[in-house]
Design a protein around this motif. Structure first.
Motif, PDB file in Angstrom:
ATOM      1  N   LEU A   1       0.824  -1.203   0.000  1.00  0.00           N
ATOM      2  CA  LEU A   1       0.000   0.000   0.000  1.00  0.00           C
ATOM      3  C   LEU A   1       0.864   1.262   0.000  1.00  0.00           C
ATOM      4  N   GLU A   2       1.998   1.220   0.675  1.00  0.00           N
ATOM      5  CA  GLU A   2       2.923   2.346   0.637  1.00  0.00           C
ATOM      6  C   GLU A   2       3.439   2.574  -0.786  1.00  0.00           C
ATOM      7  N   CYS A   3       3.762   1.478  -1.475  1.00  0.00           N
ATOM      8  CA  CYS A   3       4.200   1.605  -2.874  1.00  0.00           C
ATOM      9  C   CYS A   3       3.080   2.210  -3.724  1.00  0.00           C
ATOM     10  N   LEU A   4       1.859   1.745  -3.534  1.00  0.00           N
ATOM     11  CA  LEU A   4       0.729   2.280  -4.287  1.00  0.00           C
ATOM     12  C   LEU A   4       0.524   3.765  -3.999  1.00  0.00           C
ATOM     13  N   ARG A   5       0.727   4.160  -2.743  1.00  0.00           N
ATOM     14  CA  ARG A   5       0.589   5.581  -2.395  1.00  0.00           C
ATOM     15  C   ARG A   5       1.611   6.425  -3.154  1.00  0.00           C
ATOM     16  N   VAL A   6       2.826   5.926  -3.258  1.00  0.00           N
ATOM     17  CA  VAL A   6       3.856   6.634  -4.014  1.00  0.00           C
ATOM     18  C   VAL A   6       3.487   6.693  -5.495  1.00  0.00           C
ATOM     19  N   PHE A   7       3.034   5.572  -6.052  1.00  0.00           N
ATOM     20  CA  PHE A   7       2.645   5.556  -7.468  1.00  0.00           C
ATOM     21  C   PHE A   7       1.529   6.559  -7.726  1.00  0.00           C
ATOM     22  N   GLY A   8       0.529   6.554  -6.876  1.00  0.00           N
ATOM     23  CA  GLY A   8      -0.586   7.481  -7.063  1.00  0.00           C
ATOM     24  C   GLY A   8      -0.146   8.926  -7.013  1.00  0.00           C
ATOM     25  N   THR A   9       0.746   9.241  -6.089  1.00  0.00           N
ATOM     26  CA  THR A   9       1.242  10.618  -5.966  1.00  0.00           C
ATOM     27  C   THR A   9       2.024  11.022  -7.212  1.00  0.00           C
ATOM     28  N   LEU A  10       2.895  10.141  -7.676  1.00  0.00           N
ATOM     29  CA  LEU A  10       3.757  10.471  -8.816  1.00  0.00           C
ATOM     30  C   LEU A  10       3.008  10.471 -10.146  1.00  0.00           C
ATOM     31  N   LEU A  11       1.889   9.780 -10.218  1.00  0.00           N
ATOM     32  CA  LEU A  11       1.130   9.733 -11.473  1.00  0.00           C
ATOM     33  C   LEU A  11       0.153  10.897 -11.618  1.00  0.00           C
ATOM     34  N   GLN A  12       0.021  11.729 -10.602  1.00  0.00           N
ATOM     35  CA  GLN A  12      -0.949  12.831 -10.673  1.00  0.00           C
ATOM     36  C   GLN A  12      -0.736  13.757 -11.867  1.00  0.00           C
ATOM     37  N   PRO A  13       0.513  14.105 -12.251  1.00  0.00           N
ATOM     38  CA  PRO A  13       0.663  14.998 -13.405  1.00  0.00           C
ATOM     39  C   PRO A  13       0.227  14.389 -14.725  1.00  0.00           C
ATOM     40  N   VAL A  14       0.231  13.056 -14.827  1.00  0.00           N
ATOM     41  CA  VAL A  14      -0.043  12.381 -16.094  1.00  0.00           C
ATOM     42  C   VAL A  14      -1.471  11.854 -16.154  1.00  0.00           C
ATOM     43  N   THR A  15      -1.919  11.201 -15.089  1.00  0.00           N
ATOM     44  CA  THR A  15      -3.265  10.622 -15.041  1.00  0.00           C
ATOM     45  C   THR A  15      -3.985  11.157 -13.803  1.00  0.00           C
ATOM     46  N   PRO A  16      -4.389  12.426 -13.816  1.00  0.00           N
ATOM     47  CA  PRO A  16      -4.916  13.046 -12.595  1.00  0.00           C
ATOM     48  C   PRO A  16      -6.161  12.369 -12.033  1.00  0.00           C
ATOM     49  N   THR A  17      -7.093  11.947 -12.876  1.00  0.00           N
ATOM     50  CA  THR A  17      -8.316  11.322 -12.372  1.00  0.00           C
ATOM     51  C   THR A  17      -8.035   9.934 -11.815  1.00  0.00           C
ATOM     52  N   LEU A  18      -7.255   9.142 -12.540  1.00  0.00           N
ATOM     53  CA  LEU A  18      -6.886   7.805 -12.071  1.00  0.00           C
ATOM     54  C   LEU A  18      -6.102   7.897 -10.765  1.00  0.00           C
ATOM     55  N   ALA A  19      -5.171   8.837 -10.678  1.00  0.00           N
ATOM     56  CA  ALA A  19      -4.371   9.000  -9.461  1.00  0.00           C
ATOM     57  C   ALA A  19      -5.254   9.393  -8.287  1.00  0.00           C
ATOM     58  N   ASP A  20      -6.212  10.272  -8.534  1.00  0.00           N
ATOM     59  CA  ASP A  20      -7.131  10.672  -7.477  1.00  0.00           C
ATOM     60  C   ASP A  20      -7.952   9.463  -6.997  1.00  0.00           C
ATOM     61  N   LYS A  21      -8.384   8.652  -7.919  1.00  0.00           N
ATOM     62  CA  LYS A  21      -9.156   7.453  -7.574  1.00  0.00           C
ATOM     63  C   LYS A  21      -8.314   6.504  -6.728  1.00  0.00           C
ATOM     64  N   LEU A  22      -7.062   6.314  -7.106  1.00  0.00           N
ATOM     65  CA  LEU A  22      -6.169   5.423  -6.372  1.00  0.00           C
ATOM     66  C   LEU A  22      -5.900   5.954  -4.959  1.00  0.00           C
TER      67      LEU A  22
END
Length: 593
Positions: free
Chosen positions: A514-535
């Motif tokens: 889950l910590e890894c997923l939190r990092v992925f979601g944070t770093l993906l915000q500039p590229v996939t903002p809606t998907l990152a927000d969902k994650l």
């Protein structure tokens, strides 16, 4: 302003004879290269795209330019959240002969055509989630005032004179061409006529009296600027190309056209017989949007990063910096250059019928999916190829299966029945590798994962700074695979929460994932903002915990407390990203029935 290739852009310069009507002596510009460097303490950053020519509807090349700038802007906002510190502009270029001609062909006034096509760009950018802070149209009053003021500054500094030029002129491309770029081919009447070798558009021999900018005086200042700052133009091959151009003669540049021939543009101040050349007009947009000529613009210039296509490099890397120096200003801080998109190995062309409609792609692959594809596959150094199967394969593999599957596994009720961020057990996963003991379950590969994840945010930021967003996404994708390997290796679905031996390790596996997923979601915000927000929402990460300044990976591993340990996960939101091959197969079946 994606319009003409740099080879078409040499204007009258090398190919036309220029006869000054006013004598003038040479002026030397011995400028200190240090004056071109941005103050290291300047925290403001201004990202710009080209302004796009409204002679045709937008295509994926336009969208790619804007997405690059949007991702850079959004990433910067993750690092410096203050809205006052970062700006991002895009817009449309609405003057010039091609607009005038296209409007006549369409039975519209130029203003009607501009309104129609500019609205198409604005709608596309809204649908694609572009977060620009300004959309500039060159037909706006504020822009006309900025352009005319800029012209007056050049004139006051004795950098404009009237002269005669003659050469092959291409109305469709709005430029002069050398003899080597002219060929002959049959026209509608069957007779051979001169045309542009590159575009195939007709050309004619033209002789005109126009205003001319003393570009030749800026060759050495431009060379000092580029040699003094190797990162002024990125990637490096484009920096090298501009220096190569500057090894050659740099003739003066025509910067107006006869208004009797071109009326759809900004008049030259004090001389209504001349219209300001569309490229000078267009380039000044970067000043218009930051308040030029008012005092405000000085706090944003030159802390500016232009994102442009390689076909307009000469405009931005030679003409624009020279014009700025002539007006007593510094060149832009950075010029980021990207290559083009082809379709199934061929250049996009109306005649070939292979122009890809970006709005169709946003509908077909979702907004986040198509944003991810273009930024993951687009490599600035060279042209990239588009075809449908490539999009489906990438998105299914990296977003649906790898990332979405990982989230589903770690939040599924069967494995995580409490619906929380489970506790991390230091005895199971000690901070020092190689320790042995009855509770130690971590393996060497697990420490490699922690090391990769700990360095990932810095690695991603470095790639953004180097205009390598595709490498940033590649680094994230590699870590997603490593995290899936970690989960697969330890198979938490085989462990039992009721077992005092299994439970601490099961919680630790999920906590790390889950910590890894939190990092992925944070770093993906500039590229996939809606998907990152969902994650991030599924993980229970609040809006104030999503900036890079708050991104501390696995603090419990390093002996610190974690604000997420024991926190309830957010509500179930369904699949993070549905597989496209299944949805497309369903659509095909439905269509057949």
């Amino acid at each position: 302003m994606l319009r003409i290739s740099p080879l078409r852009l040499l204007g009258f310069q090398r190919f036309c004879k220029v006869s000054p009507l006013e004598p003038s002596g040479p002026r030397q510009y011995c400028l200190d290269p240090l004056s071109f460097r941005e103050d290291a303490c300047n925290q403001r950053v201004f990202f710009t795209t080209p302004i796009f020519y409204v002679n045709a509807a937008p295509h994926i090349g336009h969208l790619y330019s804007v997405l690059l700038a949007d991702a850079l802007y959004r990433h910067r906002r993750l690092r410096v959240p203050s809205a006052a510190a970062t700006r991002f502009s895009t817009g449309t270029d609405e003057h010039g002969l091609k607009i005038q001609q296209a409007a006549t062909t369409a039975g519209l006034t130029p203003a009607e055509l501009c309104n129609r096509v500019s609205a198409q760009f604005q709608q596309l950018f809204r649908e694609a989630g572009i977060a620009s802070t300004d959309f500039i149209r060159t037909t706006e009053t504020r822009h006309r005032q900025a352009v005319q003021h800029f012209w007056e500054v050049l004139k006051a500094r004795d950098l404009l004179y009237k002269g005669l030029y003659e050469g092959w002129y291409c109305p469709s491309d709005e430029c002069f061409l050398p003899e080597a770029k002219i060929t002959r081919q049959p026209g509608p009447s069957g007779d051979d006529g001169p045309v542009s070798l590159e575009s195939g558009h007709p050309v004619s021999w033209t002789k005109e009296e126009n205003y001319i900018f003393r570009l030749s005086q800026f060759r050495e200042p431009l060379r000092r600027w580029l040699r003094g700052d190797p990162q002024a133009i990125t990637p490096e091959p484009f920096h090298h190309a501009v220096l190569q151009w500057l090894e050659e003669e740099l003739p003066d540049l025509s910067v107006s056209r006869r208004s009797s021939h071109l009326h759809w543009g900004i008049p030259v101040p004090g001389d209504d017989s001349q219209t300001i050349y569309v490229w000078l007009d267009a380039l000044v947009n970067y000043l218009t949007v930051i308040g030029y000529p008012g005092a405000e613009f000085k706090s944003w210039w030159p802390a500016t990063s232009h994102i442009i296509g390689k076909d307009i490099l000469k405009f931005h890397a030679i003409y624009w910096p020279a014009l700025l120096l002539g007006a007593g200003m510094s060149p832009p801080h950075r010029i980021y250059v990207h290559s083009h998109w082809t379709v199934c190995g061929q250049k996009m062309s109306k005649s070939l019928g292979n122009v890809v409609d970006p709005r169709t792609c946003l509908d077909r692959y979702t907004v986040d999916g198509f944003r991810y594809f273009l930024l993951r596959q687009g490599v600035p150094n060279w042209d990239c190829d588009y075809y449908d199967e490539k999009v489906v394969k990438l998105l299914d593999s990296e977003l649906a299966d790898a990332l979405g599957g990982l989230l589903n596994r770690c939040t599924a009720n069967r494995i995580n029945p409490s619906g929380t961020y489970p506790a991390f057990c230091s005895a199971c996963f000690p901070s020092e590798p190689g320790l042995v003991g009855p509770s130690v379950r971590a393996q060497a590969e697990d420490y490699a994962l922690v090391s990769a994840m700990s360095s990932l945010p810095t690695q991603v930021s470095d790639h953004y700074d180097n205009f390598q967003i595709y490498k940033a996404l590649e680094a994230v994708s590699i870590c997603v695979r490593l995290t899936n390997g970690f989960v697969q290796r330890h198979a938490p679905w085989k462990l039992n929460w009721e077992s005092p031996v299994d439970a601490p390790w099961l919680g630790t596996i999920l906590h790390v994932a889950l910590e890894c997923l939190r990092v992925f979601g944070t770093l993906l915000q500039p590229v996939t903002p809606t998907l990152a927000d969902k994650l991030l929402s599924r993980l229970g990460v609040s809006a104030t915990e999503r900036n890079l300044g708050e991104l501390y990976f696995l603090p419990r591993f390093y002996g610190h407390s974690s604000p997420f340990e024991g926190r309830r996960l957010g509500p179930e939101t369904g699949l993070l990203f549905p597989r496209l091959d299944q949805s497309r197969a369903w659509l095909v079946k439905a269509h057949r029935t």
